[in-house]
Write a protein that holds these residues in place. Structure first.
Motif, PDB file in Angstrom:
ATOM      1  N   SER A  86     -11.865  -3.738  -0.826  1.00 46.92           N
ATOM      2  CA  SER A  86     -12.286  -2.712  -1.662  1.00 46.92           C
ATOM      3  C   SER A  86     -11.130  -2.447  -2.854  1.00 46.92           C
ATOM      4  O   SER A  86     -11.517  -1.617  -3.575  1.00 46.92           O
ATOM      5  N   TYR A  87      -9.897  -2.929  -2.659  1.00 43.17           N
ATOM      6  CA  TYR A  87      -8.856  -2.562  -3.772  1.00 43.17           C
ATOM      7  C   TYR A  87      -8.412  -4.063  -4.202  1.00 43.17           C
ATOM      8  O   TYR A  87      -7.211  -3.754  -4.443  1.00 43.17           O
ATOM      9  N   PRO A  88      -8.931  -4.817  -4.548  1.00 43.81           N
ATOM     10  CA  PRO A  88      -8.281  -6.320  -5.035  1.00 43.81           C
ATOM     11  C   PRO A  88      -7.620  -5.934  -6.195  1.00 43.81           C
ATOM     12  O   PRO A  88      -6.455  -6.421  -6.474  1.00 43.81           O
ATOM     13  N   HIS A  89      -8.036  -4.924  -7.167  1.00 45.60           N
ATOM     14  CA  HIS A  89      -7.235  -5.036  -8.272  1.00 45.60           C
ATOM     15  C   HIS A  89      -5.710  -4.148  -7.884  1.00 45.60           C
ATOM     16  O   HIS A  89      -4.635  -4.487  -8.641  1.00 45.60           O
ATOM     17  N   LEU A  90      -5.695  -3.341  -7.005  1.00 45.12           N
ATOM     18  CA  LEU A  90      -4.630  -2.752  -6.585  1.00 45.12           C
ATOM     19  C   LEU A  90      -3.504  -3.416  -5.918  1.00 45.12           C
ATOM     20  O   LEU A  90      -2.414  -3.504  -5.963  1.00 45.12           O
ATOM     21  N   LEU A  91      -4.171  -4.408  -4.932  1.00 45.61           N
ATOM     22  CA  LEU A  91      -3.361  -5.254  -4.369  1.00 45.61           C
ATOM     23  C   LEU A  91      -2.777  -6.318  -5.343  1.00 45.61           C
ATOM     24  O   LEU A  91      -1.564  -6.890  -5.136  1.00 45.61           O
ATOM     25  N   LYS A  92      -3.405  -6.475  -6.206  1.00 44.34           N
ATOM     26  CA  LYS A  92      -3.033  -7.749  -7.171  1.00 44.34           C
ATOM     27  C   LYS A  92      -1.964  -7.146  -7.817  1.00 44.34           C
ATOM     28  O   LYS A  92      -0.721  -7.869  -7.962  1.00 44.34           O
ATOM     29  N   LYS A  93      -1.891  -5.932  -8.044  1.00 45.25           N
ATOM     30  CA  LYS A  93      -0.590  -5.281  -8.957  1.00 45.25           C
ATOM     31  C   LYS A  93       0.745  -5.223  -7.999  1.00 45.25           C
ATOM     32  O   LYS A  93       1.682  -5.550  -8.508  1.00 45.25           O
ATOM     33  N   LEU A  94       0.258  -4.716  -6.729  1.00 47.50           N
ATOM     34  CA  LEU A  94       1.472  -4.801  -5.730  1.00 47.50           C
ATOM     35  C   LEU A  94       1.975  -5.925  -5.437  1.00 47.50           C
ATOM     36  O   LEU A  94       3.157  -6.347  -5.400  1.00 47.50           O
ATOM     37  N   LEU A  95       1.051  -7.186  -5.497  1.00 48.52           N
ATOM     38  CA  LEU A  95       1.827  -8.465  -4.916  1.00 48.52           C
ATOM     39  C   LEU A  95       2.521  -9.200  -6.217  1.00 48.52           C
ATOM     40  O   LEU A  95       3.490  -9.508  -5.906  1.00 48.52           O
ATOM     41  N   LYS A  96       1.943  -8.659  -7.571  1.00 48.80           N
ATOM     42  CA  LYS A  96       2.409  -9.023  -8.844  1.00 48.80           C
ATOM     43  C   LYS A  96       4.290  -8.576  -8.669  1.00 48.80           C
ATOM     44  O   LYS A  96       5.054  -9.187  -8.959  1.00 48.80           O
ATOM     45  N   LEU A  97       4.375  -7.140  -8.167  1.00 47.23           N
ATOM     46  CA  LEU A  97       5.495  -6.484  -8.075  1.00 47.23           C
ATOM     47  C   LEU A  97       6.484  -7.206  -7.261  1.00 47.23           C
ATOM     48  O   LEU A  97       7.724  -7.315  -7.546  1.00 47.23           O
ATOM     49  N   GLN A  98       6.004  -7.503  -5.979  1.00 43.86           N
ATOM     50  CA  GLN A  98       6.696  -8.044  -4.881  1.00 43.86           C
ATOM     51  C   GLN A  98       7.185  -9.451  -5.170  1.00 43.86           C
ATOM     52  O   GLN A  98       8.408  -9.706  -4.869  1.00 43.86           O
ATOM     53  N   LYS A  99       6.299 -10.307  -6.098  1.00 41.31           N
ATOM     54  CA  LYS A  99       6.802 -11.615  -6.107  1.00 41.31           C
ATOM     55  C   LYS A  99       8.095 -12.013  -7.093  1.00 41.31           C
ATOM     56  O   LYS A  99       8.485 -13.021  -7.001  1.00 41.31           O
ATOM     57  N   ASN A 100       8.329 -10.808  -7.643  1.00 38.20           N
ATOM     58  CA  ASN A 100       9.563 -10.903  -8.645  1.00 38.20           C
ATOM     59  C   ASN A 100      10.811 -10.775  -7.661  1.00 38.20           C
ATOM     60  O   ASN A 100      12.098 -10.964  -8.314  1.00 38.20           O
ATOM     61  N   TYR A 101      10.623 -10.636  -6.478  1.00 34.49           N
ATOM     62  CA  TYR A 101      12.004 -10.669  -5.345  1.00 34.49           C
ATOM     63  C   TYR A 101      12.233 -11.922  -4.770  1.00 34.49           C
ATOM     64  O   TYR A 101      11.219 -12.372  -4.367  1.00 34.49           O
ATOM     65  N   SER A 102      13.062 -12.384  -4.502  1.00 37.43           N
ATOM     66  CA  SER A 102      13.261 -13.566  -3.749  1.00 37.43           C
ATOM     67  C   SER A 102      13.081 -13.486  -2.170  1.00 37.43           C
ATOM     68  O   SER A 102      12.684 -14.227  -1.377  1.00 37.43           O
ATOM     69  N   LEU A 103      13.382 -11.991  -1.700  1.00 36.02           N
ATOM     70  CA  LEU A 103      13.121 -11.660  -0.203  1.00 36.02           C
ATOM     71  C   LEU A 103      12.451 -10.413  -0.095  1.00 36.02           C
ATOM     72  O   LEU A 103      13.008  -9.406  -0.513  1.00 36.02           O
ATOM     73  N   VAL A 104      11.462 -10.285   0.446  1.00 35.76           N
ATOM     74  CA  VAL A 104      10.731  -9.070   0.811  1.00 35.76           C
ATOM     75  C   VAL A 104      10.105  -9.043   2.124  1.00 35.76           C
ATOM     76  O   VAL A 104       9.553 -10.079   2.473  1.00 35.76           O
ATOM     77  N   ILE A 105      10.532  -8.019   3.093  1.00 36.87           N
ATOM     78  CA  ILE A 105      10.091  -7.772   4.359  1.00 36.87           C
ATOM     79  C   ILE A 105       9.168  -6.399   4.119  1.00 36.87           C
ATOM     80  O   ILE A 105       9.575  -5.598   4.065  1.00 36.87           O
ATOM     81  N   ASN A 106       7.831  -6.810   4.420  1.00 42.44           N
ATOM     82  CA  ASN A 106       7.129  -5.766   4.597  1.00 42.44           C
ATOM     83  C   ASN A 106       6.884  -5.469   6.322  1.00 42.44           C
ATOM     84  O   ASN A 106       6.456  -6.295   6.887  1.00 42.44           O
ATOM     85  N   ARG A 107       6.832  -3.989   6.330  1.00 41.81           N
ATOM     86  CA  ARG A 107       6.715  -3.589   7.751  1.00 41.81           C
ATOM     87  C   ARG A 107       5.880  -2.419   7.919  1.00 41.81           C
ATOM     88  O   ARG A 107       6.198  -1.243   7.175  1.00 41.81           O
ATOM     89  N   TRP A 108       4.880  -2.527   8.685  1.00 45.00           N
ATOM     90  CA  TRP A 108       4.108  -1.264   8.938  1.00 45.00           C
ATOM     91  C   TRP A 108       4.800  -0.406   9.976  1.00 45.00           C
ATOM     92  O   TRP A 108       5.539  -0.855  10.848  1.00 45.00           O
ATOM     93  N   ILE A 109       4.925   0.943   9.737  1.00 45.72           N
ATOM     94  CA  ILE A 109       5.666   1.897  10.748  1.00 45.72           C
ATOM     95  C   ILE A 109       4.937   3.094  11.123  1.00 45.72           C
ATOM     96  O   ILE A 109       3.860   3.381  10.283  1.00 45.72           O
ATOM     97  N   PRO A 110       5.044   3.376  12.364  1.00 39.84           N
ATOM     98  CA  PRO A 110       4.129   5.025  12.492  1.00 39.84           C
ATOM     99  C   PRO A 110       4.447   5.900  11.802  1.00 39.84           C
ATOM    100  O   PRO A 110       5.419   6.035  11.055  1.00 39.84           O
ATOM    101  N   GLU A 111       3.537   6.815  11.569  1.00 40.21           N
ATOM    102  CA  GLU A 111       3.641   8.031  10.653  1.00 40.21           C
ATOM    103  C   GLU A 111       4.932   8.839  10.928  1.00 40.21           C
ATOM    104  O   GLU A 111       5.533   9.258  10.061  1.00 40.21           O
ATOM    105  N   LYS A 112       5.427   8.847  12.417  1.00 39.71           N
ATOM    106  CA  LYS A 112       6.360   9.828  12.535  1.00 39.71           C
ATOM    107  C   LYS A 112       7.635   9.188  12.090  1.00 39.71           C
ATOM    108  O   LYS A 112       8.506   9.830  11.884  1.00 39.71           O
ATOM    109  N   GLU A 113       7.525   7.773  11.699  1.00 39.99           N
ATOM    110  CA  GLU A 113       8.803   7.228  11.423  1.00 39.99           C
ATOM    111  C   GLU A 113       8.854   7.256   9.825  1.00 39.99           C
ATOM    112  O   GLU A 113       9.732   6.623   9.383  1.00 39.99           O
ATOM    113  N   ASN A 114       7.918   7.819   9.177  1.00 46.77           N
ATOM    114  CA  ASN A 114       7.798   7.697   7.802  1.00 46.77           C
ATOM    115  C   ASN A 114       7.973   9.254   7.035  1.00 46.77           C
ATOM    116  O   ASN A 114       7.467   9.654   5.971  1.00 46.77           O
ATOM    117  N   HIS A 115       8.541  10.022   7.955  1.00 47.59           N
ATOM    118  CA  HIS A 115       8.668  11.387   7.593  1.00 47.59           C
ATOM    119  C   HIS A 115       9.171  11.969   6.107  1.00 47.59           C
ATOM    120  O   HIS A 115       8.622  12.598   5.641  1.00 47.59           O
TER     121      HIS A 115
END
Length: 128
Positions: A86-115
């Motif tokens: 549903s959002y390929p254009h937005l994912l493409k932008k996000l991945l392009k930003l991330q690929k500029n970094y040598s190390l990226v760790i993506n982690r899902w967290i529960p809502e209560k930990e993203n206060h």
């Protein structure tokens, strides 16, 4: 190492939307909130992540290790699969930003930990 937390808030679905971005570096927090174009909740979550990554690049450049946290399963699943139906254009932008970094760790967290990011997004939404 930089910790990046993002979240979005939407009034209605679709409707007015906002983003909250919390960046932690060397024990110091930087907080940002942004008005987004009216959108669905999922679209707003992608845009919040994009805003967060742009802010990290602006403040720190691309030489840092980034720990990216979000409570959005669709964003984190899309990053992991490098696919979004549903959002390929937005994912493409996000991945392009991330690929500029040598190390990226993506982690899902529960809502209560993203206060922090959640509160920033809600505060901005109430200003709209």
């Amino acid at each position: 190492m930089i910790k990046l937390y993002t979240d979005a808030a939407t009034k209605g679905n679709p409707g007015p939307s906002s983003a909250g971005v919390l960046i932690i570096s060397q024990g110091k927090q930087q907080q940002f909130s942004f008005a987004l174009s009216p959108s669905s909740n999922h679209e707003a979550e992608f845009n919040a992540a994009i805003m967060g990554w742009k802010k990290v690049a602006e403040l720190f450049g691309t030489k840092e290790t980034i720990l990216f946290f979000s409570d959005s399963k669709i964003v984190m699943d899309s990053i992991a699969k490098k696919y979004s139906k549903s959002y390929p254009h937005l994912l493409k932008k996000l991945l392009k930003l991330q690929k500029n970094y040598s190390l990226v760790i993506n982690r899902w967290i529960p809502e209560k930990e993203n206060h922090g990011a959640h509160t920033l997004a809600l505060q901005k939404l109430h200003q709209l």
